[in-house]
Write an enzyme that holds these catalytic residues in place. Structure first.
Site, PDB file in Angstrom:
ATOM      1  N   CYS A 112      -1.987 -33.571   3.904  1.00  0.00           N
ATOM      2  CA  CYS A 112      -0.899 -33.629   4.876  1.00  0.00           C
ATOM      3  C   CYS A 112      -1.295 -33.131   6.262  1.00  0.00           C
ATOM      4  O   CYS A 112      -0.545 -33.313   7.220  1.00  0.00           O
ATOM      5  CB  CYS A 112       0.308 -32.853   4.357  1.00  0.00           C
ATOM      6  SG  CYS A 112       0.951 -33.478   2.782  1.00  0.00           S
ATOM      7  N   HIS A 245       4.514 -31.216  10.410  1.00  0.00           N
ATOM      8  CA  HIS A 245       4.453 -32.076   9.234  1.00  0.00           C
ATOM      9  C   HIS A 245       5.833 -32.142   8.599  1.00  0.00           C
ATOM     10  O   HIS A 245       6.495 -31.121   8.405  1.00  0.00           O
ATOM     11  CB  HIS A 245       3.430 -31.519   8.247  1.00  0.00           C
ATOM     12  CG  HIS A 245       3.502 -32.134   6.884  1.00  0.00           C
ATOM     13  ND1 HIS A 245       3.529 -33.505   6.680  1.00  0.00           N
ATOM     14  CD2 HIS A 245       3.563 -31.568   5.640  1.00  0.00           C
ATOM     15  CE1 HIS A 245       3.597 -33.753   5.382  1.00  0.00           C
ATOM     16  NE2 HIS A 245       3.626 -32.599   4.738  1.00  0.00           N
ATOM     17  N   ASN A 275       8.346 -37.080   2.593  1.00  0.00           N
ATOM     18  CA  ASN A 275       7.016 -36.564   2.934  1.00  0.00           C
ATOM     19  C   ASN A 275       6.011 -37.706   2.826  1.00  0.00           C
ATOM     20  O   ASN A 275       5.683 -38.144   1.729  1.00  0.00           O
ATOM     21  CB  ASN A 275       6.657 -35.418   1.986  1.00  0.00           C
ATOM     22  CG  ASN A 275       5.318 -34.777   2.308  1.00  0.00           C
ATOM     23  OD1 ASN A 275       4.506 -35.333   3.041  1.00  0.00           O
ATOM     24  ND2 ASN A 275       5.077 -33.612   1.728  1.00  0.00           N
TER      25      ASN A 275
END
Length: 318
Positions: A112, A245, A275
């Site tokens: 990520c 993020h 996500n």
């Protein structure tokens, strides 16, 4: 000499999986998901649609926004945890799909944090004169490594891609980048499968210790933002936009609160796509650029944290 972002682009697959859809798949509810994650829907790649396909659409949008042509690009870096194949790199596949054959093309794998790592790397190429125009992409098809019977993970992730074009400029753009890793946490968030003699060993699906991830993420996202600000003699009040993020809304809001940054200065798009790992920061950036929130000369902190653990930040003057 600096590198400057002159174009952004993004792409989300057509198929949408809502929280209501997940209610019929696992023991969960729309209220449970929204309360704990802020996610309302996520996009799922079509059968046969690969990371490079998502990257291609996002790249085309970024190239158009930058008002250049693919042939003007002399560096491609793709951040992905879900490449098309073991090799060649998704960046090489993307290069071919763009009709190019010039300049280096390679992948970065920092989960990520991948886009932050890739952007920092491209900045070093461009600002040093090793490249003139860089295409930096985050692209993921996490639906392929998801256990759709595991309600603790399958509600969190989605597929998508985001891209930016960096070019060399005398005017400050990327002011600094800061990257970190601590491999002692490698088992906390992982997809631990490996291939031996043509057979998969270990689970190919994502596993995570949610509580540990949350605490670590908030801690290092605060630290990474402060590191970028201190390196440029700035304060949190000088930030015009924080783009972290997009893991879940609790991590995003907790990070902003610790930094003392008001909610209205935080770009949060996680509700619309979940996500998307390495794609999440450029997806959020592109939306904020296209809806007019981001304006010239504003200071923007881009930051990410991912499996490894890896984490980092990039401070940009738009």
């Amino acid at each position: 000499m600096y590198s400057r972002i002159i174009g952004t682009g993004s792409y989300l697959p057509e198929k949408v999986l809502t929280n209501q859809d997940l209610e019929s798949m696992v023991d969960t509810s729309d209220e449970w998901i929204r309360t704990r994650t802020g996610i309302e829907r996520r996009h799922i790649a079509a059968e046969g649609q690969m990371a490079s396909d998502l990257a291609l659409e996002a790249s085309r949008n970024a190239i158009e926004a930058a008002d250049i042509q693919a042939k003007d690009i002399d560096l491609i870096i793709v951040a992905t945890t879900t490449p098309d194949m073991i090799f060649p790199s998704t960046a090489c596949i993307l290069q071919n799909k763009l009709g190019m054959s010039n300049g280096p093309a390679f992948d970065v794998q920092a989960v990520c944090s991948g886009f932050i790592y890739a952007l920092a790397t491209a900045d070093m190429f461009v600002s040093s004169g090793k490249a003139r125009n860089a295409l930096v992409v985050g692209a993921e098809v996490y639906s392929r490594i998801m256990d759709w019977n595991d309600r603790s993970t399958c509600v969190l992730f989605g597929d998508g891609a985001g891209a930016v074009i960096l070019t060399r400029d005398q005017k400050p753009g990327i002011l600094s980048s800061h990257l970190h890793a601590d491999g002692s946490y490698s088992q906390v968030l992982t997809a631990p499968a490996s291939i031996h003699s043509g057979k998969i060993q270990g689970t190919p699906f994502i596993t995570m210790e949610g509580g540990t991830v949350f605490k670590f993420a908030v801690k290092v996202l605060e630290e990474a933002a402060l590191e970028a600000l201190q390196a440029n003699q700035l304060q949190p009040s000088d930030i015009d936009w924080l783009i972290p993020h997009q893991a879940n809304i609790r991590i995003i809001t907790s990070t902003a609160k610790k930094l003392g940054i008001p909610e209205e200065k935080v770009v949060a798009t996680v509700s619309q796509h979940g996500n998307t790992s390495a794609a999440s920061v450029p997806l959020a950036l592109d939306q904020a650029v296209r809806d007019g929130r981001i304006q010239p000369d504003q200071h923007i902190v881009l930051e990410g944290v991912g499996g490894g653990f890896t984490w980092g930040s990039v401070l940009v003057r738009w």
